[in-house]
Design an enzyme around this catalytic site. Structure first.
Site, mmCIF file in Angstrom:
data_model
loop_
_atom_site.group_PDB
_atom_site.id
_atom_site.type_symbol
_atom_site.label_atom_id
_atom_site.label_comp_id
_atom_site.label_asym_id
_atom_site.label_seq_id
_atom_site.Cartn_x
_atom_site.Cartn_y
_atom_site.Cartn_z
ATOM 1 N N CYS A 56 42.113 37.361 43.230
ATOM 2 C CA CYS A 56 41.282 38.448 42.701
ATOM 3 C C CYS A 56 42.070 39.327 41.737
ATOM 4 O O CYS A 56 41.537 39.789 40.719
ATOM 5 C CB CYS A 56 40.727 39.300 43.839
ATOM 6 S SG CYS A 56 39.616 38.410 44.950
ATOM 7 N N ARG A 133 32.935 34.266 44.520
ATOM 8 C CA ARG A 133 33.139 34.683 43.128
ATOM 9 C C ARG A 133 31.874 34.365 42.320
ATOM 10 O O ARG A 133 31.782 33.340 41.662
ATOM 11 C CB ARG A 133 34.367 33.978 42.553
ATOM 12 C CG ARG A 133 35.613 34.238 43.357
ATOM 13 C CD ARG A 133 36.850 33.590 42.764
ATOM 14 N NE ARG A 133 37.920 33.612 43.739
ATOM 15 C CZ ARG A 133 38.663 34.690 44.032
ATOM 16 N NH1 ARG A 133 38.467 35.819 43.383
ATOM 17 N NH2 ARG A 133 39.594 34.637 44.966
#
Length: 221
Positions: A56, A133
């Site tokens: 991330c 995601r």
């Protein structure tokens, strides 16, 4: 065949391409925001599994680097995870301290998972609480124009997301399609003719960019 869990069975269907983006009012690192705050602008709304995680972090660095390019194309960025706003603030500060990159776009604190469920960002077989995601490209009329999903283990190509926004905006401006790997300045695809007569006329015109009646390239603009 495995049966879906009860939790999975009651997840709402995510918005599909061409449908209105679900409205929201959320707490973010830049205060309370609503979907309507982005009316008239394009929006890339993306989720990530958790703050203070390495994949991330690489994605946020990439989004920070290309944030000016998104703005140049009339597009804002909005991130989301199910972490608290305090975790978001701490992570943003840590990214700047460690990597020297400022995160200028807001991050939604969706601790209840309400927005993540509305957008189909939760995949129970991946995690019951963390978002995958997901990327939703929302146009200036607040209609979903593209949807991307990546697993938790695989970082996204932010350059591809920017390319997608540019391609969609080119389609809207010029009424054309864009070929594989299209980049600004490349030739675009003219819509195929809808009658036999029109197909014959196109071929007879002798344009070298018309390879066949259904395949016709041209410069944008």
């Amino acid at each position: 065949m495995d049966q879906p869990t009860v939790a999975a069975a009651f997840l709402p269907s995510p918005p599909r391409i061409g449908e209105p983006a679900p409205a929201f009012e959320v707490e973010t690192t830049q205060g309370t925001l609503r979907l309507d705050d982005y009316a008239g602008s394009w929006l890339v709304f993306f989720s990530h599994p958790a703050d203070f995680t390495p994949v991330c972090t690489t994605e946020f660095l990439a989004f920070a680097n290309l944030s000016p390019a998104f703005k140049e194309n009339g597009c804002e960025l909005l991130a989301l995870s199910t972490d608290s706003v305090y975790a978001h603030i701490a992570w943003v500060r840590a990214i700047e301290a460690t990597f020297g990159a400022r995160i200028t776009f807001p991050i939604v604190a969706d601790a209840s998972g309400e927005v993540a469920r509305a957008y189909g960002m939760l995949m129970p077989r991946e995690s019951a609480t963390e978002a995958v995601r997901a990327v939703f490209v929302i146009d200036d009329r607040q209609v979903v124009r593209a949807v991307l999903y990546y697993p938790m283990t695989t970082g996204r190509s932010v350059e591809e997301i920017l390319r997608l926004v540019r391609a969609l905006r080119t389609t809207d401006r010029h009424g054309v399609a864009t070929p594989a790997g299209w980049l600004p300045g490349d030739k675009v695809i003219v819509s195929p003719p809808r009658t036999v007569e029109m197909a014959e006329e196109r071929v007879k015109a002798g344009d070298p960019d018309c390879r066949d009646w259904y395949f016709h390239l041209k410069s944008p603009g």
